[in-house]
Write a protein that holds these residues in place. Sequence first.
Motif, PDB file in Angstrom:
ATOM      1  N   PRO A   1       4.198   3.938 -49.049  1.00 36.21           N
ATOM      2  CA  PRO A   1       5.326   4.399 -49.848  1.00 36.21           C
ATOM      3  C   PRO A   1       5.739   5.800 -49.399  1.00 36.21           C
ATOM      4  CG  PRO A   1       3.316   4.302 -51.189  1.00 36.21           C
ATOM      5  CD  PRO A   1       2.971   3.784 -49.835  1.00 36.21           C
ATOM      6  N   ALA A   2       7.052   6.035 -49.336  1.00 30.63           N
ATOM      7  CA  ALA A   2       7.548   7.341 -48.877  1.00 30.63           C
ATOM      8  C   ALA A   2       8.796   7.730 -49.650  1.00 30.63           C
ATOM      9  CB  ALA A   2       7.850   7.283 -47.373  1.00 30.63           C
ATOM     10  N   GLY A   3       9.064   9.037 -49.676  1.00 26.96           N
ATOM     11  CA  GLY A   3      10.279   9.534 -50.326  1.00 26.96           C
ATOM     12  C   GLY A   3      10.170   9.548 -51.836  1.00 26.96           C
ATOM     13  N   ARG A   4      11.245  10.020 -52.461  1.00 25.89           N
ATOM     14  CA  ARG A   4      11.259  10.184 -53.917  1.00 25.89           C
ATOM     15  C   ARG A   4      11.109   8.851 -54.638  1.00 25.89           C
ATOM     16  NH1 ARG A   4      16.238  13.595 -55.614  1.00 25.89           N
ATOM     17  NH2 ARG A   4      15.354  14.977 -54.061  1.00 25.89           N
ATOM     18  N   ASN A   5      11.648   7.783 -54.029  1.00 29.54           N
ATOM     19  CA  ASN A   5      11.598   6.464 -54.677  1.00 29.54           C
ATOM     20  C   ASN A   5      10.341   5.669 -54.329  1.00 29.54           C
ATOM     21  OD1 ASN A   5      14.150   6.935 -55.813  1.00 29.54           O
ATOM     22  ND2 ASN A   5      15.167   6.255 -53.927  1.00 29.54           N
TER      23      ASN A   5
ATOM     24  N   ILE B   1      12.821  28.304 -62.583  1.00 24.38           N
ATOM     25  CA  ILE B   1      13.238  27.186 -61.721  1.00 24.38           C
ATOM     26  C   ILE B   1      12.220  26.984 -60.599  1.00 24.38           C
ATOM     27  CG2 ILE B   1      15.126  26.248 -60.327  1.00 24.38           C
ATOM     28  CD1 ILE B   1      16.857  28.552 -61.628  1.00 24.38           C
ATOM     29  N   ASP B   2      11.665  25.779 -60.510  1.00 22.59           N
ATOM     30  CA  ASP B   2      10.800  25.441 -59.379  1.00 22.59           C
ATOM     31  C   ASP B   2      11.681  25.169 -58.172  1.00 22.59           C
ATOM     32  OD1 ASP B   2       8.184  25.479 -60.562  1.00 22.59           O
ATOM     33  OD2 ASP B   2       8.767  23.682 -61.682  1.00 22.59           O
ATOM     34  N   ILE B   3      11.389  25.849 -57.067  1.00 18.87           N
ATOM     35  CA  ILE B   3      12.228  25.660 -55.868  1.00 18.87           C
ATOM     36  C   ILE B   3      11.354  25.573 -54.616  1.00 18.87           C
ATOM     37  CG2 ILE B   3      14.263  26.832 -56.827  1.00 18.87           C
ATOM     38  CD1 ILE B   3      12.479  28.748 -54.266  1.00 18.87           C
ATOM     39  N   LYS B   4      11.954  24.962 -53.592  1.00 19.75           N
ATOM     40  CA  LYS B   4      11.407  25.033 -52.241  1.00 19.75           C
ATOM     41  C   LYS B   4      12.376  25.873 -51.412  1.00 19.75           C
ATOM     42  CE  LYS B   4       8.646  20.857 -51.577  1.00 19.75           C
ATOM     43  NZ  LYS B   4       8.522  19.593 -50.828  1.00 19.75           N
ATOM     44  N   ILE B   5      11.827  26.744 -50.600  1.00 17.04           N
ATOM     45  CA  ILE B   5      12.650  27.538 -49.690  1.00 17.04           C
ATOM     46  C   ILE B   5      12.609  26.867 -48.324  1.00 17.04           C
ATOM     47  CG2 ILE B   5      12.871  29.765 -48.527  1.00 17.04           C
ATOM     48  CD1 ILE B   5      11.864  31.067 -51.100  1.00 17.04           C
ATOM     49  N   LEU B   6      13.782  26.564 -47.781  1.00 20.00           N
ATOM     50  CA  LEU B   6      13.882  25.748 -46.571  1.00 20.00           C
ATOM     51  C   LEU B   6      14.266  26.542 -45.323  1.00 20.00           C
ATOM     52  CD1 LEU B   6      15.804  22.700 -48.097  1.00 20.00           C
ATOM     53  CD2 LEU B   6      13.338  23.035 -47.915  1.00 20.00           C
TER      54      LEU B   6
ATOM     55  N   PRO C   1      16.214  23.302 -55.325  1.00 21.75           N
ATOM     56  CA  PRO C   1      15.622  23.253 -56.671  1.00 21.75           C
ATOM     57  C   PRO C   1      14.936  21.901 -56.892  1.00 21.75           C
ATOM     58  CG  PRO C   1      17.953  23.902 -56.736  1.00 21.75           C
ATOM     59  CD  PRO C   1      17.687  23.371 -55.363  1.00 21.75           C
ATOM     60  N   ALA C   2      13.881  21.892 -57.701  1.00 19.75           N
ATOM     61  CA  ALA C   2      13.130  20.657 -57.970  1.00 19.75           C
ATOM     62  C   ALA C   2      14.063  19.561 -58.471  1.00 19.75           C
ATOM     63  CB  ALA C   2      12.049  20.927 -59.000  1.00 19.75           C
ATOM     64  N   GLY C   3      13.948  18.378 -57.862  1.00 25.39           N
ATOM     65  CA  GLY C   3      14.743  17.225 -58.286  1.00 25.39           C
ATOM     66  C   GLY C   3      16.184  17.227 -57.805  1.00 25.39           C
ATOM     67  N   LYS C   4      16.565  18.234 -57.018  1.00 22.23           N
ATOM     68  CA  LYS C   4      17.950  18.353 -56.531  1.00 22.23           C
ATOM     69  C   LYS C   4      17.967  18.286 -55.010  1.00 22.23           C
ATOM     70  CE  LYS C   4      19.522  19.270 -60.712  1.00 22.23           C
ATOM     71  NZ  LYS C   4      20.392  18.354 -61.457  1.00 22.23           N
ATOM     72  N   LYS C   5      19.179  18.181 -54.470  1.00 17.13           N
ATOM     73  CA  LYS C   5      19.315  18.164 -53.020  1.00 17.13           C
ATOM     74  C   LYS C   5      19.202  19.585 -52.472  1.00 17.13           C
ATOM     75  CE  LYS C   5      24.413  18.425 -53.049  1.00 17.13           C
ATOM     76  NZ  LYS C   5      24.556  19.775 -52.471  1.00 17.13           N
ATOM     77  N   ALA C   6      18.935  19.665 -51.167  1.00 21.48           N
ATOM     78  CA  ALA C   6      18.917  20.967 -50.498  1.00 21.48           C
ATOM     79  C   ALA C   6      20.326  21.551 -50.511  1.00 21.48           C
ATOM     80  CB  ALA C   6      18.438  20.805 -49.058  1.00 21.48           C
ATOM     81  N   MET C   7      20.405  22.877 -50.628  1.00 20.02           N
ATOM     82  CA  MET C   7      21.723  23.525 -50.682  1.00 20.02           C
ATOM     83  C   MET C   7      21.656  24.905 -50.042  1.00 20.02           C
ATOM     84  SD  MET C   7      21.800  24.328 -54.811  1.00 20.02           S
ATOM     85  CE  MET C   7      21.395  22.632 -55.247  1.00 20.02           C
ATOM     86  N   LEU C   8      22.834  25.383 -49.611  1.00 17.18           N
ATOM     87  CA  LEU C   8      22.925  26.740 -49.092  1.00 17.18           C
ATOM     88  C   LEU C   8      22.766  27.730 -50.237  1.00 17.18           C
ATOM     89  CD1 LEU C   8      25.938  26.306 -46.615  1.00 17.18           C
ATOM     90  CD2 LEU C   8      23.485  26.347 -46.064  1.00 17.18           C
ATOM     91  N   ALA C   9      22.363  28.957 -49.910  1.00 21.05           N
ATOM     92  CA  ALA C   9      22.132  29.974 -50.939  1.00 21.05           C
ATOM     93  C   ALA C   9      23.377  30.207 -51.789  1.00 21.05           C
ATOM     94  CB  ALA C   9      21.687  31.272 -50.273  1.00 21.05           C
ATOM     95  N   GLU C  10      24.537  30.198 -51.154  1.00 17.97           N
ATOM     96  CA  GLU C  10      25.790  30.443 -51.883  1.00 17.97           C
ATOM     97  C   GLU C  10      25.999  29.404 -52.990  1.00 17.97           C
ATOM     98  OE1 GLU C  10      30.580  30.847 -50.859  1.00 17.97           O
ATOM     99  OE2 GLU C  10      29.094  30.835 -49.248  1.00 17.97           O
TER     100      GLU C  10
END
Length: 304
Positions: free
Chosen positions: A40-44, A243-248, A285-294
């Motif tokens: 199993p892989a990914g969020r689903n 906010i739980d976040i990952k820095i990419l 952010p946790a549960g969200k897609k990756a996004m630019l800082a802006e």
Amino acid sequence: METINKKIIFWGTPLFALPSLKVLHDLDLVAAVVTQPDKPAGRNKKIKSSPVKIFAKENNIDILEPVKLDEAFIDSLEKHLPANFVVVAYGKIIPQDILDLSKMPAINIHPSMLPILRGPSPIQTAILRGFDSTGVSLMQLDKKMDHGPILGQIQAKIGPNEDYFNVSERLANLGAGLLKDKIISYLECQLKASFQDDAKATFCKMIDKSDGQISWQKTAQELHDQVRAYIEWPGSFTKLGDIDIKILQTKISEQDLEPGKILINNNQLFIGCKNKSLEILKIQPAGKKAMLAEEFIRGYQNKL
């Protein structure tokens, strides 16, 4: 002379192994592949086959995907013997009694300039430690980890902003090229191996999820290197406010901020470190897609 056609069993699992498998397949040498079972892989948690299995299936190569490297597996392997083993990022320690089934000593692509960075995480560790170069080694496997004689090496640069994905892809292709250049000579016993200098050996460890936790008490350079090294897994994670976040993706900034202090300036996001600060370029952010800082600032500024 005995034909070497269809005489390799290829052991590999992830994307890193694919260029090497393709090279051997193009040379018409692959009798079968051994790869990790579907997982199993990914969020689903959708069941997913390894890249090596997908390629083997598309090219009608026999596939072995043992859960355990036990007697039952050896029985299934024996129908493909005699053969020589090529191991590229299989993902599991192969017991010596199985390696001994290879007609010639099994060979392996290891992504470092051995004896530097023996162990399970050489690409991540090279980036984490701020190396500006690394490489790939074609080696014979013996009873000790990444200890066997060297058949060839190629050095490669690591750019100051390159991450695990960039470096891994380059090394995978260099390793495949090395295999292409050397494999026929090896199978024909024409390739000379050189013993490693154990006195120069360095080691890397298995990465743990907790290694991805960010400490703002580290220097900006150390954290920039951590983000680059752990981009695939476990990621570099922290809390900004609640906010739980990952820095990419990051950039080292001369902004002088206290460790952990957040500064938003003209749609730019800075966080203080032990020295200097990091400009956060991409974030998730946790549960969200990756996004630019802006984009993150627009949606979350009031929550920081």
